[in-house]
Design an enzyme around this catalytic site. Structure first.
Site, mmCIF file in Angstrom:
data_model
loop_
_atom_site.group_PDB
_atom_site.id
_atom_site.type_symbol
_atom_site.label_atom_id
_atom_site.label_comp_id
_atom_site.label_asym_id
_atom_site.label_seq_id
_atom_site.Cartn_x
_atom_site.Cartn_y
_atom_site.Cartn_z
ATOM 1 N N GLU A 10 61.299 81.862 29.948
ATOM 2 C CA GLU A 10 62.446 81.894 29.711
ATOM 3 C C GLU A 10 62.612 81.608 27.946
ATOM 4 O OE1 GLU A 10 64.982 79.375 31.964
ATOM 5 O OE2 GLU A 10 66.498 78.945 30.338
ATOM 6 N N ASP A 112 63.067 78.319 33.689
ATOM 7 C CA ASP A 112 63.475 77.031 34.211
ATOM 8 C C ASP A 112 64.076 76.781 35.742
ATOM 9 O OD1 ASP A 112 63.155 75.899 31.523
ATOM 10 O OD2 ASP A 112 64.800 76.270 31.422
ATOM 11 N N TYR A 322 61.947 68.040 32.736
ATOM 12 C CA TYR A 322 64.168 68.921 32.232
ATOM 13 C C TYR A 322 64.686 68.338 32.377
ATOM 14 C CZ TYR A 322 66.728 72.833 33.146
ATOM 15 O OH TYR A 322 67.263 74.572 32.676
#
Lengths: 693, 73
Positions: A10, A112, A322
């Site tokens: 990403e 992600d 995350y």
């Protein structure tokens, strides 16, 4: 020799972490093409090309028509550089990824694992790599640690996560249709009425969010306080002066308050009862993003958007998991013991981590909220490989301590309540002490755990009231929202997503709809909300957007199709837009008044220091076209004050008075010059040789 | 046709529809203040117009009602 494996990440930092984790020697080769970085790695004889995106490279756009047309329901996906101003750099990224895709025969999305990440990867694979979305694999991970990345690569899903992708596409498409059409309806109404181009934006989530702030502001502005009295009492007992609480928290009449003061002041009271109670307090639950944002705001004053940014940076450094997660759970698969062992290697956490490691079972105190994609936020245990900035250090420490606290024991507190009778009235002394610290020890300094130790007291003991006063108080209006409490409210009402809420709040500030940390609606915010409420209440209603949110959640769960939800969304917005179009003139009249007022405010410099009654405005000479500052009393023939202005650059009133003379000041920004503050007073003592600061 | 005492928009009564809640709150508040402090209507408006917890619209309306000599209904 076959072609290689193309892995889409990403962001550049994530690409580097992935390449380092997967390369046999941990040293991938960094290459550049057109200034775009990518990494060449080798794993068990396979060639890997790890290339980053730059967030979204593709976006929703209208399929046909001009930029002022509305309603727009025919939409398409296109490269951002074609659809947006200021996105030209995405062209180089797309071209580079497209070229690199020709050197690969296997494709993996390693963006992600959430709606946005899945969509970013999908769009690149579909459009830049030539329809590779159908054959691409998906890496799933919650941290950028080597162990997890290797596992994610070796166990990559054979196909992309289409329910998430479809939900992401639906969300972007619905938001585009709502945002573009509503904003164009308002902006076009102003343009047609006044000939001015002035963007008045709203959106599916922005409208109801602004409405929350406006409604709260109205409540505050309309608030009538009610008087009440509070008894302020002190007693002397065992040689100590202690605060005594009166039995009623509020006394509604002055007469009753006076009676208590007269009857109890200076008298001896008698202890009637002494009671102790033990209270166990469970450890906190692991952080999800909302909890982290609220706690970081409480402790450090970080706005939700800032917290999200810092947490992202910590995640990209592989220090935490995350952060965009709703989960308050820490599953066994994250290997909490291993993380604590790693934390025990860090001097700051060694002692606390070792205490937890000495326990036979390490189980977190989890919350209710779940997230199918990611666990709660936790530290990876990896030591930082770069110097963290002060804000990152604070947030990292908070996350580590919260993580450890969730594994600790309950804290146990003993509270003491002593009842005193004085002239037929009851008063209380309250004390508390901590019997067992439990999790409090792990979460310091973020939890205080205060104690109030009372001297030994027994029933029948006499107590002297050394002070009894009635304090007049007033009920207070509800507090203004701050970015953190507004975000919580959005969560409670289930509008927006964990990824978008902070950004929407930021947009309210950027549009000048709200101001200050304690969020007050501006006049513009009030007016826009009022007009929207009058012409199309559905736009500011929470119900419509919440219903849409639940429909989009259904796509994510595979219970509904994107096409159906999009069609429903269009069916909902169509009558709203038709109503706005039908009443465009009326709408334009009202909005133009608002715009005129805003523009006037933007040009207003402050009170005229020459006549004392007029207002200074930035004006333009009809004869020469030059700008200057003049007094509003000029047209009444009362004041001739006028001041020259620089003719280049942008000028904005600062709202501040000059520190040298008290006259109004302006901020000037001109190309090639440092911005400066201009005082209007030609004889200002702060000016040296006519120069401003 | 009158003007709203708060925002000066056209209004049939003392305040426009948008500000009718402010007027209602002032009237309702008087009952509580009278019970608590035994104040007269004018003393109530006077205190309210300077009370720091009262909303800005409330302070403004209370002051104007006082100036105009508007009696308790």
């Amino acid at each position: 020799m076959g072609k290689g494996v193309l892995i889409i990440a990403e962001k550049p930092d994530a690409a580097q972490r992935i390449a380092e984790a997967l390369d046999d020697r941990g040293k991938p080769k960094k290459s550049m093409r057109r200034g775009i970085p990518y990494f060449l790695a080798s794993r068990k004889g396979e060639s890997l090309i790890v290339v980053p995106a730059l967030g979204h490279l593709y976006t929703v756009c209208q399929a046909k028509g001009g930029r002022d047309d509305y309603p727009i329901f025919e939409i398409d996906w296109a490269p951002r550089y074609l659809a947006e101003r200021g996105a030209s750099q995405t062209k180089l990224w797309i071209e580079t990824i497209s070229e690199l895709s020709k050197e690969a025969d296997t494709f993996i999305s390693a963006c992600d694992f959430d709606i946005e990440g899945s969509l970013i990867g999908y769009n690149i694979l579909k459009y830049a790599c030539g329809e590779k979305d159908k054959e691409a694999k998906r890496m799933r991970f919650s941290t950028l640690t080597e162990r997890e990345l290797v596992k994610a690569y070796e166990n990559a899903s054979p196909q992309l996560d289409f329910p998430l992708i479809e939900a992401g596409r639906a969300r972007h498409e619905v938001d585009f249709i709502y945002g573009v059409n509503l904003t164009r309806a308002l902006t076009s109404a102003v343009a047609k009425e006044s000939g001015r181009y002035f963007t008045i934006s709203t959106g599916r989530v922005q409208g109801p969010t602004l409405h929350f702030v406006v409604e709260r502001e109205k409540e505050i502005l309309s608030f009538v306080p009610t008087p009440y009295w509070k008894i302020d009492a002190m007693v002397k007992v065992s040689g100590r002066s202690l605060e005594a609480l009166y039995e009623k928290d509020r006394i509604e009449t002055f007469g009753e308050a006076q009676e208590v003061v007269e009857k109890c002041g200076g008298k001896i009271g008698l202890i009637k009862d002494v009671r102790t109670r033990r209270i166990a307090q469970a450890p906190p639950t692991p952080f999800n993003i909302g909890d982290l944002q609220a706690e970081a705001y409480r402790l450090f004053g970080f706005t939700p958007l800032r917290t999200l940014g810092i947490a992202e940076a910590l995640y990209l450094s592989a220090l935490i998991s995350y952060p965009r997660t709703s989960s308050q759970k820490l599953p066994a698969t994250i290997d909490s013991r291993g993380i604590l062992e790693a934390l025990a290697q860090m001097p700051d956490y060694k002692a606390l981590a070792q205490q937890l490691l000495s326990k036979e079972r390490i189980l977190p105190h989890e919350g209710e909220k779940e997230d199918s994609a990611h666990p709660a936020i936790y530290p990876t245990g990896k030591a930082p490989d770069r110097e963290l900035n002060p804000s990152e250090k604070k947030l990292y420490d908070l996350i580590v301590k919260r993580f450890m606290a969730t594994f600790a024991e309950e804290s146990l507190r003993e509270s003491l309540r002593v009842e005193i009778e004085n002239s037929g009235y009851k008063f209380f002394l309250q004390g508390s002490r901590i019997l067992e610290e439990g999790w409090l020890r792990f979460y310091r300094p973020y939890v205080k755990g205060e104690e109030k130790i009372l001297p030994p007291l027994k029933v029948g003991q006499e107590v002297l009231f050394i002070k009894v006063e009635a304090l007049e108080k007033f009920t207070e209006p509800p507090p203004r929202f701050n970015p953190s409490s507004l975000l919580r409210l959005m969560e409670d009402w289930q509008i927006g997503t964990k990824a978008t809420r902070a950004e929407i709040i930021d947009t309210l500030y950027k549009r000048n709809y709200v101001r200050d940390e304690r969020m007050a609606a501006t006049e513009l915010g009030f007016d826009v909300d009022e007009v929207l409420g009058k012409f199309s209440p559905a736009i500011i209603s929470v119900d419509m957007t919440r219903e849409l949110e639940s429909r989009m959640d259904a796509i994510e769960k595979g219970l509904e199709t994107r096409e159906k939800v999009l069609a429903e969304a269009i069916d909902r917005i169509k009558p709203v837009l038709e109503e706005l179009k039908a009443r465009e003139r009326e709408l334009g009249e009202q909005l133009s008044l608002i715009v005129r007022k805003v523009l006037q405010q933007q040009r207003s410099v402050g009170a005229c220091p020459v006549c004392g009654t007029g207002t200074l405005f930035i004006l333009r000479s009809r004869r020469t076209g030059k700008r200057f500052v003049g007094c509003s009393n000029f047209f009444k023939g009362l004041c001739k004050a006028s001041f020259p202005l620089p003719q280049r650059g942008t000028i904005k009133p600062t709202g501040d008075a000059c520190q040298g003379c008290g006259w109004p000041t302006l901020g000037v920004k001109a190309l090639g010059r440092r911005p400066w503050i201009l005082c209007l007073n030609p004889s200002c003592p702060k000016k040296a040789g006519g120069e401003d600061r | 046709m009158n003007k709203c005492l708060i925002c000066e928009r056209k209004s049939e009564s003392l305040v426009c529809e948008q500000h009718s809640k402010v007027y209602k709150n002032i009237l309702e508040g008087y009952e509580l203040w009278k019970k608590a402090k035994g104040l007269s209507w004018n003393d109530y408006l006077s205190e309210l117009s300077e009370n720091r917890y009262a909303g800005a619209w409330v302070r403004l309306l209370a002051k104007k009602m006082l100036e105009l000599g508007i009696r308790a209904p």
